[in-house]
Design a protein around this motif. Structure first.
Motif, short mmCIF file in Angstrom:
data_model
loop_
_atom_site.label_atom_id
_atom_site.label_comp_id
_atom_site.label_asym_id
_atom_site.label_seq_id
_atom_site.Cartn_x
_atom_site.Cartn_y
_atom_site.Cartn_z
N ILE A 62 -8.38 -5.23 5.36
CA ILE A 62 -7.61 -4.15 5.98
C ILE A 62 -8.14 -3.98 7.40
N LEU A 63 -7.26 -4.17 8.37
CA LEU A 63 -7.60 -3.85 9.75
C LEU A 63 -7.23 -2.40 9.94
N LEU A 64 -8.22 -1.56 10.20
CA LEU A 64 -8.05 -0.11 10.24
C LEU A 64 -8.54 0.38 11.59
N ALA A 65 -7.60 0.51 12.55
CA ALA A 65 -7.94 0.84 13.94
C ALA A 65 -8.92 -0.22 14.44
N ASP A 66 -10.17 0.15 14.70
CA ASP A 66 -11.15 -0.81 15.20
C ASP A 66 -12.15 -1.26 14.14
N LYS A 67 -11.87 -0.97 12.85
CA LYS A 67 -12.73 -1.36 11.73
C LYS A 67 -12.06 -2.43 10.89
N THR A 68 -12.88 -3.15 10.13
CA THR A 68 -12.37 -4.10 9.14
C THR A 68 -12.96 -3.71 7.79
N ILE A 69 -12.08 -3.54 6.80
CA ILE A 69 -12.48 -3.18 5.44
C ILE A 69 -12.10 -4.35 4.53
N ILE A 70 -13.03 -4.81 3.71
CA ILE A 70 -12.76 -5.88 2.74
C ILE A 70 -12.63 -5.25 1.36
N ILE A 71 -11.53 -5.58 0.66
CA ILE A 71 -11.30 -5.11 -0.71
C ILE A 71 -11.30 -6.33 -1.61
N LYS A 72 -12.21 -6.35 -2.55
CA LYS A 72 -12.32 -7.47 -3.48
C LYS A 72 -11.55 -7.20 -4.76
N LYS A 73 -11.42 -8.24 -5.58
CA LYS A 73 -10.74 -8.13 -6.87
C LYS A 73 -11.31 -6.95 -7.66
N ASN A 74 -10.43 -6.18 -8.26
CA ASN A 74 -10.77 -5.01 -9.07
C ASN A 74 -11.36 -3.86 -8.25
N GLU A 75 -11.03 -3.82 -6.95
CA GLU A 75 -11.43 -2.71 -6.10
C GLU A 75 -10.19 -2.09 -5.47
N SER A 76 -10.36 -0.88 -4.97
CA SER A 76 -9.24 -0.18 -4.32
C SER A 76 -9.73 0.46 -3.03
N PHE A 77 -8.76 0.80 -2.18
CA PHE A 77 -9.07 1.48 -0.92
C PHE A 77 -7.86 2.33 -0.52
N LEU A 78 -8.12 3.57 -0.11
CA LEU A 78 -7.07 4.47 0.33
C LEU A 78 -7.01 4.44 1.85
N VAL A 79 -5.87 4.03 2.40
CA VAL A 79 -5.66 3.96 3.84
C VAL A 79 -4.92 5.22 4.29
N ASN A 80 -5.50 5.93 5.23
CA ASN A 80 -4.82 7.06 5.86
C ASN A 80 -3.71 6.49 6.73
N GLY A 81 -2.46 6.80 6.41
CA GLY A 81 -1.32 6.24 7.11
C GLY A 81 -1.25 6.58 8.59
N LYS A 82 -1.93 7.62 9.01
CA LYS A 82 -1.90 8.03 10.42
C LYS A 82 -2.85 7.20 11.29
N ILE A 83 -3.70 6.39 10.65
CA ILE A 83 -4.60 5.50 11.37
C ILE A 83 -3.94 4.12 11.47
N PRO A 84 -3.86 3.52 12.66
CA PRO A 84 -3.24 2.19 12.78
C PRO A 84 -3.89 1.20 11.81
N HIS A 85 -3.04 0.44 11.09
CA HIS A 85 -3.56 -0.47 10.07
C HIS A 85 -2.62 -1.64 9.82
N SER A 86 -3.18 -2.70 9.24
CA SER A 86 -2.43 -3.82 8.70
C SER A 86 -3.27 -4.46 7.60
N VAL A 87 -2.64 -5.29 6.76
CA VAL A 87 -3.29 -5.85 5.57
C VAL A 87 -3.14 -7.36 5.60
N TRP A 88 -4.25 -8.08 5.32
CA TRP A 88 -4.25 -9.53 5.39
C TRP A 88 -4.98 -10.15 4.20
N ASN A 89 -4.54 -11.35 3.82
CA ASN A 89 -5.26 -12.12 2.82
C ASN A 89 -6.61 -12.51 3.43
#
Length: 102
Positions: free
Chosen positions: A61-88
């Motif tokens: 997850i590219l979240l503004a200027d941060k990168t968050i990695i979500i692994k199998k069997n994990e979750s993450f809540l993205v605040n929609g007001k923060i610029p974001h995109s999702v990548w393999n």
């Protein structure tokens, strides 16, 4: 993140809490993201939040200027007001559940 557990009175059954109350569910979808796939190319925002749950592979997850990695069997809540995109983030297909919440 929480660990797998066997609930009382269950046999050969493992569970893992992925999230608690995070708002009203608007909709949900499943995504199959191929190698080098994801998006949108330009990070975006919106009023609702996204709860992402990875069931196979690994997501970035590219979240503004941060990168968050979500692994199998994990979750993450993205605040929609923060610029974001999702990548393999692996060499195989990533499968994730996306739940829009308000």
């Amino acid at each position: 993140m929480s660990k797998f557990f066997t609930p009382p009175n269950h046999i050969n059954f493992k569970a893992k809490r992925l999230f608690n109350d995070c708002g009203k569910i608007i909709d949900g979808s499943i995504a199959y993201i191929s190698l080098n796939g994801g998006g949108p190319v330009k990070q975006h925002t919106h009023e609702h939040n996204h709860l992402f749950i990875v069931v196979q592979g690994e997501a970035k997850i590219l979240l503004a200027d941060k990168t968050i990695i979500i692994k199998k069997n994990e979750s993450f809540l993205v605040n929609g007001k923060i610029p974001h995109s999702v990548w393999n983030n692996c060499n195989n297909e990533t499968i994730m559940i996306g739940i829009a919440v308000s």
